[in-house]
Design a protein around this motif. Structure first.
Motif, PDB file in Angstrom:
ATOM      1  N   LEU A  25       0.811  -1.227   0.000  1.00  0.00           N
ATOM      2  CA  LEU A  25       0.000   0.000   0.000  1.00  0.00           C
ATOM      3  C   LEU A  25       0.840   1.271   0.000  1.00  0.00           C
ATOM      4  N   PHE A  29      -0.352   5.180  -0.476  1.00  0.00           N
ATOM      5  CA  PHE A  29      -0.247   6.203   0.574  1.00  0.00           C
ATOM      6  C   PHE A  29       0.561   7.406   0.088  1.00  0.00           C
ATOM      7  N   TYR A 986      -1.161   8.798   7.549  1.00  0.00           N
ATOM      8  CA  TYR A 986      -2.273   7.875   7.258  1.00  0.00           C
ATOM      9  C   TYR A 986      -3.564   8.620   6.923  1.00  0.00           C
ATOM     10  N   THR A 989      -4.536   9.978   3.326  1.00  0.00           N
ATOM     11  CA  THR A 989      -5.080   8.981   2.395  1.00  0.00           C
ATOM     12  C   THR A 989      -6.414   8.437   2.882  1.00  0.00           C
ATOM     13  N   ALA A 990      -6.491   8.159   4.201  1.00  0.00           N
ATOM     14  CA  ALA A 990      -7.704   7.536   4.742  1.00  0.00           C
ATOM     15  C   ALA A 990      -8.923   8.415   4.537  1.00  0.00           C
ATOM     16  N   VAL A 993     -10.007   8.137   0.954  1.00  0.00           N
ATOM     17  CA  VAL A 993     -10.625   6.832   0.685  1.00  0.00           C
ATOM     18  C   VAL A 993     -12.033   6.780   1.266  1.00  0.00           C
ATOM     19  N   LEU A1044      -9.924  -0.920  -0.068  1.00  0.00           N
ATOM     20  CA  LEU A1044      -8.768  -0.088   0.272  1.00  0.00           C
ATOM     21  C   LEU A1044      -8.946   0.569   1.639  1.00  0.00           C
ATOM     22  N   THR A1048      -6.051   0.000   4.298  1.00  0.00           N
ATOM     23  CA  THR A1048      -5.320   1.141   4.871  1.00  0.00           C
ATOM     24  C   THR A1048      -5.453   1.172   6.392  1.00  0.00           C
ATOM     25  N   TRP A1051      -3.050  -1.338   7.668  1.00  0.00           N
ATOM     26  CA  TRP A1051      -1.675  -0.824   7.541  1.00  0.00           C
ATOM     27  C   TRP A1051      -1.341   0.038   8.757  1.00  0.00           C
ATOM     28  N   LEU A1052      -2.262   0.911   9.115  1.00  0.00           N
ATOM     29  CA  LEU A1052      -2.034   1.763  10.281  1.00  0.00           C
ATOM     30  C   LEU A1052      -1.871   0.908  11.533  1.00  0.00           C
ATOM     31  N   ARG A1101      -6.357   3.995  15.362  1.00  0.00           N
ATOM     32  CA  ARG A1101      -7.303   3.619  14.304  1.00  0.00           C
ATOM     33  C   ARG A1101      -8.690   4.199  14.574  1.00  0.00           C
TER      34      ARG A1101
END
Length: 1425
Positions: A25, A29, A986, A989-990, A993, A1044, A1048, A1051-1052, A1101
């Motif tokens: 990813l 990112f 993060y 991008t988050a 998305v 995604l 993501t 990933w975080l 998160r």
């Protein structure tokens, strides 16, 4: 956006480690950190995730369930029959891939998380000197390795479970949509669009939440058994007290789960109701605004919302208890275990205390969070599955029942084309009813045969079964007996035109390939050429959802063009000519129905009786039966006479003796739609018991001897085709050539290559707005301040600080208590070895040995232990109480914010201008009320709570660790800085998305809503598969963004957890290097650091998820802040008097109006509608007739100019003050899913007697009296249980009730038969005799006897005068319109205009004479001779 055009996902080529650590990813990112992401940046789905494949898999399993249940039913005769189970179908499809994931969860929870506390205990023992040097580093390394392996397993596990949940949701959604296209009309009557939107927005989302926790239902008991075994080794049986309390959480949480399930069902039902009401409001917003019903519907929504909130509040209370129990559980369980152990005379050690604390912390996550979440999610999911299953079990339309022959192929068995005569429709002794339990037949003994090249016309009064006949041919109306054979491809035009959101061309092509010549022949035949040249982007102009930006006539002709372009064999037309003016209707009939389609089999339902003569067969329906049939001449011979329907003067201008002695409502005997013949009247009135044959026989006496039936076609103006008087050959329409191409049409079916056209203008789709950038603190402040006052927020803030202080303080006190216990243990052991407590013992106090009496020491020890136990008990008890109050207050604040946000959202949407609804599909608006409000109601509060809670706990952990080892403050602060930058990187991008996910979600709901409104057309045209593919494409695009979003987030989690692992290693090894540290401090510090592993990444998160969910607040706020219309109430000093308007005079002054930034639709309109005057407004479709009314009601504010009513400028008035004073019968009759009483009188202003009188006056009283509920008869969604004509009569009843001085009829009788039309006109003339009446009409006979006629063309006044005066001029626009109706009708219209003119002239003369007489009388009285 085609999801197949997206780039390939780098995950497909990624290595195993790259997939585990989500490093594939990084490129995504990096792109997201540079700019805002777009839909084209998403990655293409793998085939296993595509909606079509998932839907096919689940559909196959569901079919097996149905066939298995049917087989079981045929084999057994047991009462409890086996029913198809959606749950079983889901298990068949997804069980194995989900079961494998459980093994991963078992390994990480029952091994990796258990060995970490064991290694902690070994480290403590090493620091206490029980092991040599190398072992301490081995134990710390083992702790670090276990933490690392846990991190490496945990996030892939959750990713794959959430991925599985996504697949289940997508598959179920696809199955729901496929089912919705198969629903029978009876089933559709039992559900509504709002409920189906709720199924897709809320119910299927339970799968996303549920699958992540389900495995913990069996892992939890195993884990707690292992923990109990370990603790038994430390404490013996006293450990069971803590474990017992922990186990008691299971039945407690099970009960909570059941309560959550019940509340979920009750909330879902109430959300369904609220969304259904909102769906009706959004789809009928124009009518609501025109009738000034905003307050009535606001109360309706407020009541529904209040009912919904009452159950959400109960859920919030349960959630508060749940969260508090989770928060305090580890403290209480550890306290009970240690207390029992101490009371048994034992002493605590650092190893026992902190291994226990660590083990309980690990078990707490499973038992008090994951396990109850699994129970509640399972309960809610089972409720949702039952709701989905009930929907899937609803009755389907039977395309080929036993009584109906299936559709035959055009080719025979030999492969050769069949004879043309075989193409057509054959109906034999057909019986049908909408409700299988009803006694009354909808169609009774219908026999019909229409072959290729034949035209069958179906006529009859409203409610006679004309539309039902077409519905039976389409297999929409269930048949009970008889046979029906359809041989050939069907095309259908519905009575209420269905337009979906897209371009005009997309609506016509309907998924077919674009063929230039064929397309333009259709455009010409359907009279659309001129309209397309006037539209800003010609046929690439985008029309709103359900065609909101088009006139009624334009919608009807695009609807017709769609069917014509389909090039079918059999055409079913449901009154397509009523919505267009006479000239266009004539053009369509001659050039389309009887021109382009003359070789086809055609069935035309119509009220335009001037088109009956060319029909090969005319069918007269009455109450579902064929009363007469034959061609025109045959019916004349049998006594059926169309003079009654065509010779309009007798009905349209009733004589005074038609009504006997007073009020017609009392004089008439009302029986349904019937009317008795007045004795002594030369007029004609039909009784309900009178057949059409008898009616025709009576009408024969009224036929003039010299009446001519010949009707020669006359083309005066060109509509569609351009005619030269010297050469009647059609020419191609002249489209305006664009100067610039703004885009390209995305559909391959619309390729213009080789067409000879230059590139057309292409209007860009009005996409849903997406906001960019961070969610700022002002938005958070607006959210929380909406739910509490400043004082309340201060108390809430203080309570959070207090709770964390108590939480960390109890841990620190436990460390102190353990330290004291370890120091007291050897003294107590020393005393125990003495023979008597009276002896003295030597103890060290401040490094000095002292001899103290053993009994005194023992008393001191016992006293201090008791005090420390009480203090710990007080800390834990206070923590529980304050935590519960704090959590309840926090959730209540969130709920109050949600209430306020919904209120503002509703007010913002309700008060928005019509332009907003024209450019935004209904599904997009409903998405705010369904999904976004659902997130704010249920998901945002716990997420925000977790974010705040974890932030405070992290501060508490860092404080404890730093107090015990000040050196660790530096890495703690460094960790905080690293987390800050990771979160920032993060979130860029988050957020993109999540926003893209929201944008990609809306078309899913819009497509469902659009499909349901056009369901009959979709099924008639056999394009269900095409619409299923479009739905799957919408789902795939949403899944690409959701996939995604999940990746993501993981990933975080994995990055933050790896940072936490290194922090645990730093803390552990730092204490190994510092030999002097106390074991209790080491135990607490490492245990606290270990808690960061899951907690910190969860908090980061959740903070990111909180920002994502705050986008819903942002989206709600966006609609709440929409620019509103003008004020509903007039400003002080400008409010008109209660009697205004007393005259009803309307004056337009240089009026210019445009929609948005388009060119003006009304240009310098200046005219006067005098008091009590009856004015007809005519013109071809799109001339600006309805726009004139739009301006009058200020639905769209004029760009320039002014409108005055009784000398008062309406632009200065409040909208309600204006709109409540003007009555209207709209073009599209809209009824709401409520009672008939509420549809007539939403504010409850009138008595039942008044309502019944009005129903009698609109000829509906008899029909309503036959209904058991009377005025409380429930009206289905959209009024589908009433015919269009009956709906129009109800709208007429609304207008009569208002008793205003101004009445507007916007093509109000376009969808009713001529007889009912005449009765409506009679009622209007009687009830509105002293009113100003403005009538927009396509039926010229309804306005030809008006005082004046206004003719509009392209938004300008072409002429405005007495209709008779205009008709005297053969070149006038009105004369040309009249001529298109045919010679006989034109002559009749001229006769009516002249008669009306003469009456007005005579009346005027009588008034002048009367005035003169009064003057003379006055003079005689003043000056007597």
């Amino acid at each position: 956006m085609n999801p197949d055009d997206l780039p390939v996902s780098p995950r497909e080529k990624a290595s195993f480690l790259s997939r585990v650590f989500f490093s594939w990813l990084f490129t995504f990112f990096r792109l997201g950190s540079k700019r805002e992401l777009e839909l084209s940046d998403l990655y293409r789905l793998e085939s296993e995730n595509k909606s079509e494949n998932l839907g096919n898999r689940l559909a196959k399993a569901w079919r097996e369930e149905i066939s298995g249940a049917e087989k079981w039913k045929s084999m057994t005769k047991v009462k409890n029959q086996k029913t198809p189970s959606l749950l079983r179908a889901l298990v068949k499809v997804f069980f194995w891939q989900y079961a494998v994931l459980g093994l991963i969860a078992f390994f990480e929870e029952c091994f990796l998380k258990i060995v970490q506390p064991i290694f902690l205990g070994l480290i403590i023992r090493y620091c206490a000197g029980e092991f040599e040097d190398p072992y301490g580093y081995v134990f710390a390394g083992g702790l670090l390795l276990a933490s690392a392996l846990y991190t490496a397993h945990h996030h892939p596990y959750f990713f794959f479970t959430q991925h599985c949940g996504m697949q289940i949701r997508v598959a179920t959604s696809s199955l729901i949509y496929r089912k919705s296209l198969k629903l029978s009309q009876a089933a559709i009557g039992k559900t509504n669009v709002g409920q189906m939107v709720n199924l897709l927005s809320n119910d299927v989302n339970r799968f996303d939440l549920c699958v992540g926790f389900l495995h913990y239902l069996w892992i939890g008991p195993i884990q707690i058994a292992i923990v109990t075994y370990i603790l038994w080794g430390y404490f013996g049986w006293p450990c069971l007290t803590g474990v017992a309390l922990l186990v008691l959480f299971v039945p407690f949480q099970s009960q909570m789960g059941r309560l959550f399930g019940k509340l979920r069902l009750q909330v879902a039902e109430r959300t369904d109701r609220r969304v259904r009401i909102m769906s009706e409001i959004v789809n009928a917003i124009r009518i609501i605004k025109i009738y000034a019903w905003e307050k009535s519907f606001a109360k309706l929504v407020a009541d529904a919302r209040e009912d919904e909130i009452s159950f959400i509040r109960k859920t919030a209370i349960l959630r508060a208890i749940n969260l508090s129990c989770y928060y305090i559980s580890s403290k209480v369980v550890v306290f009970l275990t240690l207390l029992t152990y101490v009371l048994m005379g034992n002493y605590l050690s650092a190893e026992k205390v902190f291994v226990t604390l660590s083990l309980y912390n690990n078990v707490r996550l499973i038992i008090t969070l994951f396990f109850p979440n699994a129970i509640s999610c399972l309960a809610e999911s089972l409720v949702s599955i039952r709701r989905l299953q009930n929907f899937l079990m609803m009755e389907e339309r039977i395309a080929a029942p036993e009584a109906i022959q299936p559709l035959k192929n055009i080719k025979g068995h030999s492969g050769h084309k069949q004879d043309k005569t075989e193409i057509g429709v054959t109906v034999s002794n057909l019986y049908a009813r909408w409700n299988k339990d009803a006694d009354l037949l909808t169609l009774d003994s219908i026999n019909l045969s229409v072959k290729e090249g034949q035209l069958a016309a179906v006529v009859g009064s409203i409610g006679s079964g004309k539309t039902s006949l077409l519905q039976a041919l389409l297999h929409e109306l269930p048949t009970t007996a008889g046979s029906l054979k359809i041989n050939g491809k069907l095309a259908y035009t519905c009575q209420e035109p269905w337009i979906f959101s897209g371009s005009v061309r997309e609506n016509i092509l309907f998924g077919l390939d674009y063929e230039y010549d064929r397309y333009h022949r259709v455009i010409q035949a359907c009279a659309l050429s001129k309209d397309l040249t006037l539209l800003p982007f010609q046929d690439q102009t985008l029309v709103g959802d359900r065609g909101t930006s088009l006139s009624g006539g334009q919608k009807a002709r695009i609807n017709l063009a769609r069917a014509v372009y389909a090039n079918a064999d059999i055409y079913l037309f449901d009154d397509p000519l009523s919505a267009v003016d006479a000239e266009v209707a004539k053009h369509i009939f001659e050039n389309c129905i009887n021109g382009l389609l003359k070789e086809k089999a055609r069935i035309l339902v119509t009220h335009q009786l001037q088109f009956l003569k060319p029909a090969d067969e005319i069918i007269l329906l009455n109450r579902g039966k064929i009363e007469a049939r034959g061609n025109y001449k045959e019916l004349i011979k049998t006594g059926i006479n169309f003079v009654q329907m065509l010779h309009l003067e007798e009905i349209a201008t009733p004589k005074p003796d038609d009504i006997q002695n007073g009020n017609p409502a009392q004089a008439l005997k009302m029986k349904g739609m019937g009317h008795e013949i007045g004795s002594g009247s030369s007029g004609f009135r039909r009784s309900a018991s009178m057949s059409l044959l008898e009616m025709g026989a009576l009408a024969n006496a009224m036929i003039p001897e010299d009446f001519q039936w010949e009707d020669e076609p006359m083309i005066v103006k060109s509509y569609g085709r351009q005619y030269d008087r010297r050469d009647s050959r059609p020419l191609l329409p002249h489209f305006r050539q664009p100067k610039k191409v703004y885009g390209t049409f995305s559909s391959g079916s619309s390729d213009n290559s080789g067409s000879g056209e230059t590139g057309p203008l292409v209007q860009q789709q009005h996409e849903e707005a997406t906001t960019a950038g961070e969610i700022g603190l002002p938005l958070y402040w607006k959210y929380i301040s909406a739910g509490a006052s400043c004082f309340g927020l201060l108390l809430l803030f203080s309570s959070n600080i207090l709770v964390q202080f108590l939480f960390s303080g109890s841990d620190y006190w436990l460390q102190y208590w353990t330290k004291m216990e370890e120091s007291r243990a050897p003294i107590s052991a020393q005393i125990a070895e003495l023979n008597s407590t009276d002896q003295e013992i030597i103890i060290t106090v401040s490094d000095k040995p002292m001899a103290i009496n053993a009994s005194e020491v023992l008393d001191y020890i016992e006293g201090s232990r008791t005090t420390q136990v009480y203090i710990y008990c007080g800390l834990v008890g206070t923590l529980f109480i304050v935590s519960l109050i704090r959590t309840a207050a926090f959730l209540n604040m969130c709920l109050n914010s949600s209430i306020q946000l919904h209120k503002r959202l509703f007010q913002g949407v309700l008060r928005a201008g019509m332009r907003f609804f024209e450019i935004n599909p209904a599904g997009r608006v409903l998405n705010r009320f369904a999904k976004d409000i659902g997130i704010i109601d249920e998901m945002l509060p716990p997420t925000l709570f977790d974010t705040v809670e974890v932030a405070l706990q992290v501060i508490g952990v860092i404080t404890i660790v730093s107090v015990n080892n000040i050196i660790l403050l530096a890495p703690s602060l460094l960790l905080g800085v690293i987390f800050y930058f990771i979160r920032k990187f993060y979130l860029k991008t988050a957020r993109s998305v999540k926003r893209l996910e929201g944008v990609a979600r809306s078309p899913v709901f819009s497509h469902l809503s659009t499909s349901l409104y056009g369901l009959t057309t979709i099924r008639a045209m056999k394009v269900e598969q095409q619409f299923e593919k479009q739905f799957d494409a919408h789902q795939d695009l949403h899944s690409a963004s959701w996939y995604l979003f999940l990746a993501t987030a993981r990933w975080l989690g994995i990055v933050v957890d790896w940072c936490s692992v290194f922090y645990i290693g730093t803390v552990s090894f730092s204490f190994l290097f510092m030999k002097s540290s106390e074991s209790s401090a080491i135990g607490l510090s490492i245990a606290a650091a270990m808690s960061l592993t899951g907690m910190f990444q969860w908090g980061v998160r959740q903070s990111a998820e909180c920002e994502n969910q705050m986008i819903s607040v942002e989206r709600v706020k966006e609609y709440a802040d929409l620019e509103p219309e003008a004020s509903l109430e007039s400003k002080p000093g400008l409010k008109p008097p209660p009697t205004w308007p007393s005259k009803g005079e309307v004056v337009f002054k240089n009026l210019v109006m445009r929609y948005g930034t388009d060119s003006p639709v009304l240009k310098n309109i200046t005219c006067v509608f005098k008091s009590h005057e009856k004015v007809g407004i005519v013109g071809r479709t799109g001339a600006g007739k309805s726009s004139l009314i739009t301006a009058l009601f200020r639905i769209t504010e004029p760009h320039k100019g002014d409108i005055e009513i009784d000398g008062l400028s309406i632009l200065r008035l409040g909208l309600h003050d204006l709109r409540q004073k003007i009555s209207i019968i709209p073009q599209d009759p809209v009824l709401f899913n409520s009672t008939l009483r509420r549809n007539l009188d939403p504010f409850g202003d009138f008595k039942d007697e008044e309502l019944w009188i009005v129903l009698e006056e609109v000829y509906l009283a008899g029909s309503i009296r036959e209904c058991p509920a009377g005025l409380d008869t429930q009206i289905a969604e959209g009024g589908s249980n009433f015919s269009v004509g009956q709906r129009q009569l109800i709208c007429l009843g609304r207008a009569i009730l208002r008793k205003n001085k101004i009445l507007v009829l916007d093509e109000a009788t376009a969808n009713v038969d001529h007889e009912t039309d005449a009765l409506i006109q009679r009622t209007i003339r009687e009830k509105f005799a002293n009113c100003t009446v403005l009538t927009i009409a396509h039926r010229l006979h309804t306005i030809i006897d008006n005082d004046r006629v206004l003719v509009l063309d392209a938004g300008e006044i072409k002429e405005y005068d007495d209709p008779y005066v205009l008709l005297l001029n053969e070149d006038s626009a009105l004369s040309q319109l009249v001529e298109t109706t045919g010679r006989a009708t034109a002559a009749n219209l001229f006769h009516m205009a002249k008669a009306a003119h003469d009456r007005r002239k005579l009346t005027t003369m009588e008034r002048v004479l009367e005035v003169n007489e009064n003057i003379n009388d006055s003079e005689f009285t003043t000056h007597p001779q």
